[in-house]
Design an enzyme around this catalytic site. Structure first.
Site, PDB file in Angstrom:
ATOM      1  N   ASP A  49      47.605   8.373  64.863  1.00  0.00           N
ATOM      2  CA  ASP A  49      48.064   7.466  63.806  1.00  0.00           C
ATOM      3  C   ASP A  49      49.535   7.115  64.012  1.00  0.00           C
ATOM      4  O   ASP A  49      50.402   7.981  64.013  1.00  0.00           O
ATOM      5  CB  ASP A  49      47.864   8.130  62.439  1.00  0.00           C
TER       6      ASP A  49
ATOM      7  N   ARG B  74      49.200 -10.240  59.057  1.00  0.00           N
ATOM      8  CA  ARG B  74      47.968  -9.494  59.328  1.00  0.00           C
ATOM      9  C   ARG B  74      47.901  -9.053  60.785  1.00  0.00           C
ATOM     10  O   ARG B  74      47.474  -7.930  61.082  1.00  0.00           O
ATOM     11  CB  ARG B  74      46.755 -10.359  58.985  1.00  0.00           C
TER      12      ARG B  74
ATOM     13  N   SER C  19      44.422   6.238  53.370  1.00  0.00           N
ATOM     14  CA  SER C  19      45.577   5.357  53.476  1.00  0.00           C
ATOM     15  C   SER C  19      46.201   5.164  52.094  1.00  0.00           C
ATOM     16  O   SER C  19      46.621   6.127  51.463  1.00  0.00           O
ATOM     17  CB  SER C  19      45.164   4.027  54.122  1.00  0.00           C
TER      18      SER C  19
ATOM     19  N   HIS D 233      45.355   4.664  63.041  1.00  0.00           N
ATOM     20  CA  HIS D 233      45.254   4.840  61.598  1.00  0.00           C
ATOM     21  C   HIS D 233      43.862   4.505  61.055  1.00  0.00           C
ATOM     22  O   HIS D 233      43.350   5.205  60.177  1.00  0.00           O
ATOM     23  CB  HIS D 233      46.306   3.958  60.924  1.00  0.00           C
ATOM     24  N   ASP D 234      43.273   3.456  61.548  1.00  0.00           N
ATOM     25  CA  ASP D 234      41.978   3.023  61.013  1.00  0.00           C
ATOM     26  C   ASP D 234      40.820   3.920  61.427  1.00  0.00           C
ATOM     27  O   ASP D 234      39.661   3.599  61.145  1.00  0.00           O
ATOM     28  CB  ASP D 234      41.681   1.580  61.427  1.00  0.00           C
TER      29      ASP D 234
END
Length: 558
Positions: A339, A230, A161, A368-369
């Site tokens: 992603d 967040r 990332s 993505h994670d």
């Protein structure tokens, strides 16, 4: 939380508070100048090291962390660290041979100089007055750190990332200092999509009444805005399939209620921002937001997302493709097929432009994670890359397939089928490339004819004329799309000065702007036009599909 197909992890950090983590070192840099001209004194860098630096300082490895991580690598990539054993378990990062350094970014609340640290000029925290650090600033500062640690050379720059962008900037800024790069789930320049995602999150913080232009105090921080930011970020780190499979529109469990008293069926109501959550996914996101505000700072979040937006490896260096083409380091580019934040096409772009790059795709539904979830498979790929193994896409698919089969007969049959499929894909790709090339040539000739004002297209390209290159037309199409995306629908390119008047059926005068290729751009729902003026306006037809062999007399022409 790890439960097989429904895997959806939460926070990957062990730290639950702002500040330098236990066991992390720090170094004071007496003076540092940012790209934007800010002069800082006594800049603090928090960092972790693993392994031992060899006598000539040549076994360095720089590890870049993600946006909100700290520099304690074993907290979030522990499965990738260990001693490699011959004919046994291999690790991407081996502390017996590597001297690994992970430095906390300036702007982060985990020990480095940031909005929560003291400005020596005022004796107060920087707060909203903290200067912008670009990705290039981060690399330049880390270079000073490594020199002070005695590191003379890096065998590897690696990160996921934001850490991937740092690693790419390392090889671009100090090409002779770094041997190899592993770029995971990143990009060569921050996209408008990613910039927009960050801006929405920044606005959530700025709209919190406690924000006060970043000059808030302890106990009155804009925690609601930070929690909302967040929550938005968490969704961008996931993928729709992963979230849907995990929660399945299940209702939220009432805190303190027994299993028999918890809601089991969906009601006809939905929660408001101040109500108890109605759905489990709402409860999960709110929990993540509440947990995050205990370990992060709003000003730090604003600063680091702005740092991301500065990322463009080609800035000030030349054309994007040419700059990447000059990065000739042996590199592994890792993308994730699900992603949403940094889609796979961005990693394919890096691998295509960088001459010695290999691409590996992580097949995962978790978005993505996945680079923090699918760590075992990621470790295997990076370890193989570091050992010198070539990792083409076809080889990676075959290796993954063979690993799932038990008997030798099954493996041989699967291998044969995979090889045949790979050859067929290669032949298909070659044919498609040739077809597109021919089509591009035809379009290029037509465009030249229109631009030159010729009555008819020549039957063939004049002898000695250079064949148009595919990249040339692609660039022209890309520029055209970029111009179109920057203008309201229905408007012409304002850079084209050519303007002709026309007369409407009611005798009123209007204007018609002509773009370079002779297209007439009229306003939406234009008034009737006097037929006489049409002789002034060249008309270019819009064609869909390909005409076989270019013969306009062939059947099927409509």
């Amino acid at each position: 939380e790890k439960d097989g197909a429904n895997l959806l992890v939460g926070d990957h950090m062990a730290a639950a508070v702002v500040g330098i983590p236990p066991g992390v070192d720090s170094m004071l840099i007496e003076r540092f100048s940012t790209e934007n001209g800010d002069e800082l004194e006594n800049v603090l860098i928090a960092y972790s090291t693993y392994g031992t630096l060899n006598a000539d300082g040549s076994n360095g490895v720089i590890v870049g962390h993600s946006l909100t991580s700290n520099c304690v690598v074993h907290e979030w990539w522990g499965e990738m660290m260990g001693e490699c054993v011959e004919d046994g378990k291999q690790f991407a990062l081996d502390p017996t041979t590597d001297f690994m350094v992970c430095a906390n970014y300036c702007g982060s609340p985990y020990g480095s100089t940031s909005p929560v640290t003291e400005d020596t000029r005022t004796g107060q925290p920087f707060g909203g007055n903290f200067p912008l650090f670009t990705m290039r600033d981060q690399v330049n500062l880390q270079k000073i750190l490594l020199e002070k640690l005695g590191v003379k050379h890096l065998t590897l720059a690696i990160g996921g990332s934001m850490g991937s962008m740092l690693a790419l900037e390392w090889v671009a800024s100090y090409p002779e200092f770094v041997d190899q790069a592993v770029l995971i789930a990143g990009c060569g320049r921050h996209t408008d999509w990613a910039i927009g995602m960050g801006e929405v999150q920044r606005q959530a913080i700025a709209m919190d009444s406690n924000y006060k232009e970043g000059q808030y105090e302890d106990g009155s921080a804009p925690t609601q805005g930070l929690a909302a930011a967040r929550m938005m970020a968490m969704l961008s780190y996931r993928a729709p399939t992963s979230v849907d499979e995990k929660f399945g529109r299940s209702p939220a469990t009432v805190k303190g209620a027994s299993a028999s008293n918890s809601p089991t069926t969906e009601s006809a109501t939905a929660s408001t921002p101040t109500d108890a959550p109605a759905f489990a996914v709402e409860s999960y996101l709110r929990y993540q937001g509440e947990k995050f505000i205990k370990r992060f700072d709003a000003n730090c979040y604003l600063q680091l997302t702005r740092t991301l937006d500065t990322h463009n490896v080609a800035r000030g260096r030349g054309e994007y493709d040419e700059v990447l083409g000059s990065v000739d380091h042996r590199a592994l580019v890792v993308g994730i097929d699900s992603d949403m934040l940094y889609p796979l096409k961005l990693q394919e772009e890096l691998a295509a432009y960088m001459p010695n790059a290999q691409l590996h795709t992580i097949r995962s539904p978790h978005g993505h994670d996945s680079f923090l979830i699918e760590i075992e498979s990621l470790n295997d790929v990076v370890a193989r890359f570091r050992s010198g193994v070539s990792l083409s896409a076809a080889e990676g698919e075959v290796a993954e397939l063979l690993g799932s089969l038990s008997s030798a007969a099954d493996r041989e049959e699967a291998l044969a089928e995979a090889l045949v499929a790979a050859l067929q894909r290669a032949e298909s790709a070659e044919g498609e490339t040739q077809r597109l090339y021919g089509k591009m040539q035809s379009v290029e000739r037509k465009m030249r004819v229109l631009q030159n004002g010729d009555a008819a297209e020549p039957a063939s390209t004049p002898p000695g004329a250079e064949q148009p290159e595919l990249s040339r037309l692609e660039k022209r199409v890309s520029e055209s799309r970029n111009r179109a995306s920057q203008m309201p629908w229905g408007m012409s390119d304002p850079r084209i000065p050519q303007v002709k008047s026309y007369t409407t059926g009611d005798g009123e005068e209007g204007i018609c702007k002509l773009v370079a290729d002779g297209l007439c751009i009229l306003p939406a729902n234009p008034p009737p036009i006097d037929p006489e003026c049409l002789t002034q306006v060249p008309v270019v037809p819009v064609v869909y599909g390909d005409l076989e062999g270019g013969d306009t007399t062939a059947g099927g022409w409509a």
